[in-house]
Design an enzyme around this catalytic site. Structure first.
Site, PDB file in Angstrom:
ATOM      1  N   TYR A 155      16.131 -10.742  -3.723  1.00 44.65           N
ATOM      2  CA  TYR A 155      16.691 -12.059  -3.382  1.00 44.65           C
ATOM      3  C   TYR A 155      17.793 -12.444  -4.382  1.00 44.65           C
ATOM      4  CZ  TYR A 155      16.592 -17.087  -2.236  1.00 44.65           C
ATOM      5  OH  TYR A 155      16.925 -18.371  -1.867  1.00 44.65           O
ATOM      6  N   LYS A 159      21.735 -13.133  -3.547  1.00 44.31           N
ATOM      7  CA  LYS A 159      22.369 -14.436  -3.776  1.00 44.31           C
ATOM      8  C   LYS A 159      23.487 -14.346  -4.822  1.00 44.31           C
ATOM      9  CE  LYS A 159      20.033 -16.907  -0.801  1.00 44.31           C
ATOM     10  NZ  LYS A 159      20.715 -17.538   0.338  1.00 44.31           N
TER      11      LYS A 159
HETATM   12  P1  NAP Z   1      13.608 -21.757   5.648  1.00 41.13           P
HETATM   13  O1  NAP Z   1      12.892 -23.055   5.724  1.00 41.13           O
HETATM   14  O2  NAP Z   1      12.826 -20.487   5.583  1.00 41.13           O
HETATM   15  O3  NAP Z   1      14.646 -21.685   6.888  1.00 41.13           O
HETATM   16  C1  NAP Z   1      15.472 -20.566   7.066  1.00 41.13           C
HETATM   17  C2  NAP Z   1      15.905 -20.496   8.513  1.00 41.13           C
HETATM   18  O4  NAP Z   1      16.742 -19.320   8.649  1.00 41.13           O
HETATM   19  C3  NAP Z   1      14.731 -20.321   9.469  1.00 41.13           C
HETATM   20  O5  NAP Z   1      14.876 -21.155  10.596  1.00 41.13           O
HETATM   21  C4  NAP Z   1      14.813 -18.855   9.844  1.00 41.13           C
HETATM   22  O6  NAP Z   1      14.353 -18.558  11.145  1.00 41.13           O
HETATM   23  C5  NAP Z   1      16.319 -18.603   9.788  1.00 41.13           C
HETATM   24  N1  NAP Z   1      16.591 -17.184   9.685  1.00 41.13           N
HETATM   25  C6  NAP Z   1      15.922 -16.247   8.974  1.00 41.13           C
HETATM   26  N2  NAP Z   1      16.468 -15.032   9.163  1.00 41.13           N
HETATM   27  C7  NAP Z   1      17.507 -15.200  10.018  1.00 41.13           C
HETATM   28  C8  NAP Z   1      18.448 -14.319  10.611  1.00 41.13           C
HETATM   29  N3  NAP Z   1      18.425 -12.992  10.368  1.00 41.13           N
HETATM   30  N4  NAP Z   1      19.377 -14.822  11.450  1.00 41.13           N
HETATM   31  C9  NAP Z   1      19.398 -16.144  11.727  1.00 41.13           C
HETATM   32  N5  NAP Z   1      18.533 -17.034  11.210  1.00 41.13           N
HETATM   33  C10 NAP Z   1      17.602 -16.564  10.365  1.00 41.13           C
HETATM   34  O7  NAP Z   1      14.597 -21.693   4.391  1.00 41.13           O
HETATM   35  P2  NAP Z   1      15.221 -22.875   3.517  1.00 41.13           P
HETATM   36  O8  NAP Z   1      14.316 -23.133   2.378  1.00 41.13           O
HETATM   37  O9  NAP Z   1      15.676 -23.983   4.375  1.00 41.13           O
HETATM   38  O10 NAP Z   1      16.485 -22.094   2.918  1.00 41.13           O
HETATM   39  C11 NAP Z   1      17.759 -22.154   3.517  1.00 41.13           C
HETATM   40  C12 NAP Z   1      18.742 -21.409   2.620  1.00 41.13           C
HETATM   41  O11 NAP Z   1      18.736 -21.977   1.321  1.00 41.13           O
HETATM   42  C13 NAP Z   1      18.410 -19.930   2.444  1.00 41.13           C
HETATM   43  O12 NAP Z   1      19.598 -19.182   2.370  1.00 41.13           O
HETATM   44  C14 NAP Z   1      17.711 -19.915   1.108  1.00 41.13           C
HETATM   45  O13 NAP Z   1      17.789 -18.654   0.489  1.00 41.13           O
HETATM   46  C15 NAP Z   1      18.481 -20.971   0.360  1.00 41.13           C
HETATM   47  N6  NAP Z   1      17.756 -21.552  -0.768  1.00 41.13           N
HETATM   48  C16 NAP Z   1      16.570 -22.209  -0.582  1.00 41.13           C
HETATM   49  C17 NAP Z   1      15.929 -22.744  -1.686  1.00 41.13           C
HETATM   50  C18 NAP Z   1      14.642 -23.496  -1.568  1.00 41.13           C
HETATM   51  O14 NAP Z   1      14.105 -23.881  -2.619  1.00 41.13           O
HETATM   52  N7  NAP Z   1      14.128 -23.754  -0.384  1.00 41.13           N
HETATM   53  C19 NAP Z   1      16.487 -22.607  -2.957  1.00 41.13           C
HETATM   54  C20 NAP Z   1      17.685 -21.935  -3.102  1.00 41.13           C
HETATM   55  C21 NAP Z   1      18.332 -21.420  -2.002  1.00 41.13           C
HETATM   56  P3  NAP Z   1      12.845 -18.040  11.379  1.00 41.13           P
HETATM   57  O15 NAP Z   1      11.977 -19.197  11.053  1.00 41.13           O
HETATM   58  O16 NAP Z   1      12.812 -17.668  12.824  1.00 41.13           O
HETATM   59  O17 NAP Z   1      12.656 -16.882  10.444  1.00 41.13           O
END
Ligand code: NAP
Length: 247
Positions: A155, A159
């Site tokens: 990861y 990133k």
């Molecule tokens: P999340 O709740 O897991 O939501 C991610 C979404 O992306 C889900 O709806 C998922 O669909 C979709 N997805 C996964 N694989 C995909 C693909 N191949 N093509 C299209 N859509 C896809 O994640 P989040 O926490 O909101 O995170 C969003 C972004 O922020 C990510 O890039 C993550 O790395 C980044 N981020 C998050 C955090 C945190 O603390 N949450 C911190 C730093 C960065 P499915 O449910 O069908 O898999």
């Protein structure tokens, strides 16, 4: 509150979490949306929320890790709206493991979705943005891409790669009036982080100067700024939204 009036924004991974909140904030600020996700029903649910705000949204099922699907996604957006003003590369996954236990599929999958997926959508959206002679691209990176994290080598590498891609694209596309920036969230309250054991979450809080996890809205507001009229001289930057973890 209408900083994005009638702009067309494509958000990947928009069915839930940070992507959903970015899409809703964009709509609150006047944008129309293309919501993309693997989970079409989830994206359609967000589209209904956006329509309730008086804006329009279409939902498209697409796997960002597949270049052909990314191309089709952008094609669909252009067919419907005639243009794309803003692209948010938000879709992302984790497959955590210690290095010693990490198998090839865990490594490949995270790189394929988080890094190649960002490249795929960026590449697909760049052509129409070049024709329009304007565009904003926001790539969602992570604090982990800057600081590293034990158990998340795949990861963190994906990133960190997103940051290198952002800066290179910003340099290549600046002459075409396409601004490319990254947002690096810290620990944000979404399903991705709330799946972690309480003890680990409490431990993370001790690392955050502001002493709380972030909210999806904290990230979404910065995306509105980067997509809007008040950031027209900012490109190639990484904006940290992490309660002060990186400073
Ligand atoms: P999340 O709740 O897991 O939501 C991610 C979404 O992306 C889900 O709806 C998922 O669909 C979709 N997805 C996964 N694989 C995909 C693909 N191949 N093509 C299209 N859509 C896809 O994640 P989040 O926490 O909101 O995170 C969003 C972004 O922020 C990510 O890039 C993550 O790395 C980044 N981020 C998050 C955090 C945190 O603390 N949450 C911190 C730093 C960065 P499915 O449910 O069908 O898999």
């Amino acid at each position: 509150m209408n900083e994005l009036q009638d702009q067309v924004a494509l958000v990947t991974g928009a069915a839930r979490g940070i992507g959903r909140t970015i899409a809703l904030k964009f709509a609150e600020n006047g944008a129309h949306l293309v919501l993309s996700d693997l989970d079409l029903a989830g994206a359609e649910g967000v589209a209904r929320e956006i329509e309730a705000l008086g804006r329009q949204a279409i939902s498209v099922e697409a796997d960002v890790s597949n270049l052909e699907q990314a191309d089709q996604l952008v094609k669909r957006a252009i067919e419907h709206w005639g243009r794309i003003d803003i692209l948010v590369n938000n879709a992302g996954i984790t497959r955590d493991s210690s290095l010693i236990r990490m198998d090839e599929s865990q490594w490949d999958m995270v790189i394929r979705v988080n890094l190649k997926g960002t490249f795929n959508c960026l590449k697909a959206a760049t052509r129409p943005m070049m024709k329009q002679k304007k565009g904003r691209i926001i790539n969602i990176s992570s604090v982990v891409g800057v600081m590293g994290n034990a158990g998340q080598a795949n990861y963190a590498a994906s990133k960190a790669g997103v940051i290198g891609l952002t800066k290179s694209a910003a340099k290549e596309l600046a002459g075409r009036n396409i601004l490319v920036n990254a947002v690096a969230p810290g620990f944000i309250e979404t399903e991705m982080t709330l799946a972690l054991p309480e003890k680990i979450i409490e431990n993370y809080k001790t690392l955050i100067p502001l002493q709380r996890l972030g909210r999806p809205e904290d990230v979404a507001e910065v995306c509105v700024f980067l997509a809007g009229p008040h950031s027209s001289y900012i490109t190639g930057q990484v904006i940290h939204v992490d309660g002060g973890m990186v400073m």
